[in-house]
Design a protein around this motif. Structure first.
Motif, short mmCIF file in Angstrom:
data_model
loop_
_atom_site.label_atom_id
_atom_site.label_comp_id
_atom_site.label_asym_id
_atom_site.label_seq_id
_atom_site.Cartn_x
_atom_site.Cartn_y
_atom_site.Cartn_z
N ILE A 1 12.40 -15.12 -31.88
CA ILE A 1 12.57 -14.95 -30.45
C ILE A 1 13.51 -13.77 -30.25
O ILE A 1 14.57 -13.71 -30.86
CB ILE A 1 13.19 -16.20 -29.78
CG1 ILE A 1 12.31 -17.42 -29.97
CG2 ILE A 1 13.51 -15.94 -28.31
CD1 ILE A 1 11.16 -17.55 -29.03
N ARG A 2 13.09 -12.85 -29.38
CA ARG A 2 13.94 -11.71 -29.03
C ARG A 2 14.38 -11.90 -27.58
O ARG A 2 13.55 -12.16 -26.70
CB ARG A 2 13.19 -10.40 -29.16
CG ARG A 2 12.80 -10.10 -30.59
CD ARG A 2 12.07 -8.79 -30.69
NE ARG A 2 11.66 -8.51 -32.06
CZ ARG A 2 11.10 -7.38 -32.45
NH1 ARG A 2 10.87 -6.42 -31.57
NH2 ARG A 2 10.77 -7.21 -33.71
N MET A 3 15.69 -11.76 -27.35
CA MET A 3 16.25 -11.92 -26.01
C MET A 3 17.05 -10.67 -25.65
O MET A 3 17.87 -10.22 -26.44
CB MET A 3 17.17 -13.14 -25.96
CG MET A 3 16.47 -14.44 -26.28
SD MET A 3 17.59 -15.85 -26.23
CE MET A 3 18.43 -15.63 -27.79
N PHE A 4 16.78 -10.15 -24.47
CA PHE A 4 17.49 -8.97 -24.00
C PHE A 4 18.02 -9.27 -22.60
O PHE A 4 17.25 -9.47 -21.66
CB PHE A 4 16.53 -7.77 -23.97
CG PHE A 4 17.13 -6.48 -23.48
CD1 PHE A 4 18.48 -6.18 -23.62
CD2 PHE A 4 16.31 -5.53 -22.89
CE1 PHE A 4 19.00 -4.98 -23.18
CE2 PHE A 4 16.82 -4.32 -22.45
CZ PHE A 4 18.17 -4.05 -22.59
N ALA A 5 19.34 -9.33 -22.48
CA ALA A 5 19.99 -9.58 -21.20
C ALA A 5 20.74 -8.32 -20.79
O ALA A 5 21.47 -7.75 -21.60
CB ALA A 5 20.95 -10.76 -21.31
#
Length: 134
Positions: free
Chosen positions: A106-110
């Motif tokens: 899972i890739r998360m970009f905030a």
């Protein structure tokens, strides 16, 4: 003269606040693939990459949907790619978080929408989400 200056400043603050709250968020601009393949801390955001056992994306979706002042902007769990908007409590500044399943991770970009620095808010949000999965 001083009263007029104060009135102008207050008017500008009100208009700026209205713009921050009402400016449109274009899904075509913000709902993009997460290109970073490893953890990165930025001045205006952060990226985290984690393993994705079965159910991880669904758990992250539930955790994000449960955050105060957060809603999905685009995408879905079924698509494996979702972008959320979380607004700050006082001024309503929008931060965007994109969560994407890529293979077994899972890739998360905030990141922030306005300004240059988020003071670590987005990094902390991602770390809390990861901790909630444990």
């Amino acid at each position: 003269m001083a009263v007029a200056l104060v009135a102008v400043v207050l008017c500008l603050l009100v208009l700026g606040g209205a713009y921050v709250r009402l400016a449109p968020l274009d899904p075509a601009r913000w709902h993009q693939p997460v290109e970073a393949a490893q953890d990165v801390d930025l001045a205006g955001g952060a990226v985290r990459v984690i393993p994705a056992p079965k159910g991880t994306l669904q758990a992250l979706d539930a955790a994000l949907q449960g955050l105060p002042r957060t809603r999905a902007l685009a995408g879905s769990v079924q698509e494996g790619h979702i972008t959320y908007v979380t607004r700050s409590a006082v001024f309503g500044f929008p931060d965007l978080t994109t969560v994407e399943r890529r293979g077994d991770e899972i890739r998360m970009f905030a990141r922030l929408r306005f300004g240059v620095s988020d003071l670590g808010v987005n990094r902390k949000r991602l770390e809390r989400l990861i901790a909630a999965l444990q």
